[in-house]
Design an enzyme around this catalytic site. Sequence first.
Site, short mmCIF file in Angstrom:
data_model
loop_
_atom_site.label_atom_id
_atom_site.label_comp_id
_atom_site.label_asym_id
_atom_site.label_seq_id
_atom_site.Cartn_x
_atom_site.Cartn_y
_atom_site.Cartn_z
N CYS A 144 62.89 24.44 29.29
CA CYS A 144 61.59 23.86 28.95
C CYS A 144 60.69 24.91 28.27
O CYS A 144 60.97 25.32 27.16
CB CYS A 144 60.94 23.24 30.18
SG CYS A 144 59.65 22.04 29.76
N HIS A 178 65.03 19.70 33.07
CA HIS A 178 64.87 20.23 34.42
C HIS A 178 65.93 19.59 35.32
O HIS A 178 66.45 18.52 35.03
CB HIS A 178 63.49 19.89 34.97
CG HIS A 178 62.37 20.59 34.26
ND1 HIS A 178 62.12 21.94 34.41
CD2 HIS A 178 61.44 20.12 33.38
CE1 HIS A 178 61.07 22.28 33.67
NE2 HIS A 178 60.64 21.19 33.04
#
Length: 482
Positions: free
Chosen positions: A326, A423
Amino acid sequence: MIQGTTSDAGKSTLAAGLCRVLYRRGIRVAPFKPQNMALNSAVTLDGGEIGRAQAVQAQASGLEPHSDMNPVLLKPTSDQGAQVIIHGKARFNLEAGAYHDYKPTAMRAVLESWSRLSAEYQCLIIEGAGSPAEINLRQGDIANMGFAEAADVPVILIADIDRGGVFAHLVGTLALLSTSERDRVKGFVINRFRGDIALLQSGLDWLEQETGKPVLGVLPYLHDLHIEAEDAVPRGASTIATTAKLRVIAPVLPRISNHTDFDALRLHPQVDFRFIGPSEPIPPADLIILPGSKNVRADLAFLREQGWEPAILRHLRYGGKLLGICGGFQMLGKTVADPLGLEGHPGCDAGLSLLDMQTELQAEKQLVQSSGTLSLGKATVTGYEIHMGMSTGPALLRSLAMLPSGPEGAISEDGKIAGTYLHGLFDHPEACAAILAWAGLAQPEAYDYRALREASLNRLADVLEAHLDWAKLGPMVFPEVI
């Protein structure tokens, strides 16, 4: 409602355990947290974003997470400001003073979610935030007694005996509540006790006599209980006995987000995992992972201030692997631009220039649950995306994964550097094994972190069944369902 005398008293754990106890008894139960402040979050079934702890409590209840389970989520972007998420959607950034003025509006959102969940489930387990005795936060409170009074719910007060002063914590908290709030507290739970319970009994008797309220249970200190933390970053090396270790490290950034990504690695029997804190040098490792961040440009500047950038480049020269997740993925590119000032002042900063791409933060946040196939070993991967940046560039032509929406992430031509927006990357056994093999681990074991979490919830429920006084707790707190 579970309220605590302090942060980290055990509210999240007790709430998750109660959800699992009631679920196992066939009761339609759901978790609820009016207001949460955390950088660990999860994507919900309805395309929203809630605190990670409530997603785990949803699992304990046999449910998919929903944005109503945590209607107000604050994600700090600085020491005084936070992104405000209402009903799962990012609305704006506010400084602390401005948010205080916004609380009446936030309370309306909280009560809307409460009403919807109350109509659907037999029982709701509510988690407070911090302590209800914070005098400076009492006015307009929506997280603790302010909500309990508005919704007219009973309260259990939990305290952590392991940190000391448990009787002062409980009696002092009661002393700082109003009369109606004190009446709302139905009893106490003492958490993390180790030793001979007989030596504690005189104190329990005094507490009940002093307050007129029962002790509903004394919970033992549970070693190696693996349920995701609300927000605090676990420190130290892996606690699991390991053989043939792969050395993995992750720098702790000031605005690190979703550090629960690394729980599967911390507990993997073949991985020696460490978080690296401020002023610590980057040690020799097989794999460095740059974590998610709620303020990518500021955290990138912090990374450079720590002297970690040359250490990362040296790591690559010596054959180590580098993975960005991310915000960490965005740092690997040539530039990170925030023209709208979504995470700080508007501007554009140079990235680490390790992947040929650039990222620009946009107003619309991406919130997606995903599953697909890694390019590494064609392994199954599952996860979720929470990001405001959009990355473009030639590096993305060599994707790390293929999802239903198309190619995702990137892997360098020499195979040393990879990045992804996913994630939960290590939660699926196949994906975890494939990434560890890429990082240099010979014959990685299939490690099912999700199964461990499920076993931990059942273990926690067993402990609550054994150590809570259900004869008092059931009629007092759950009269309609127990």
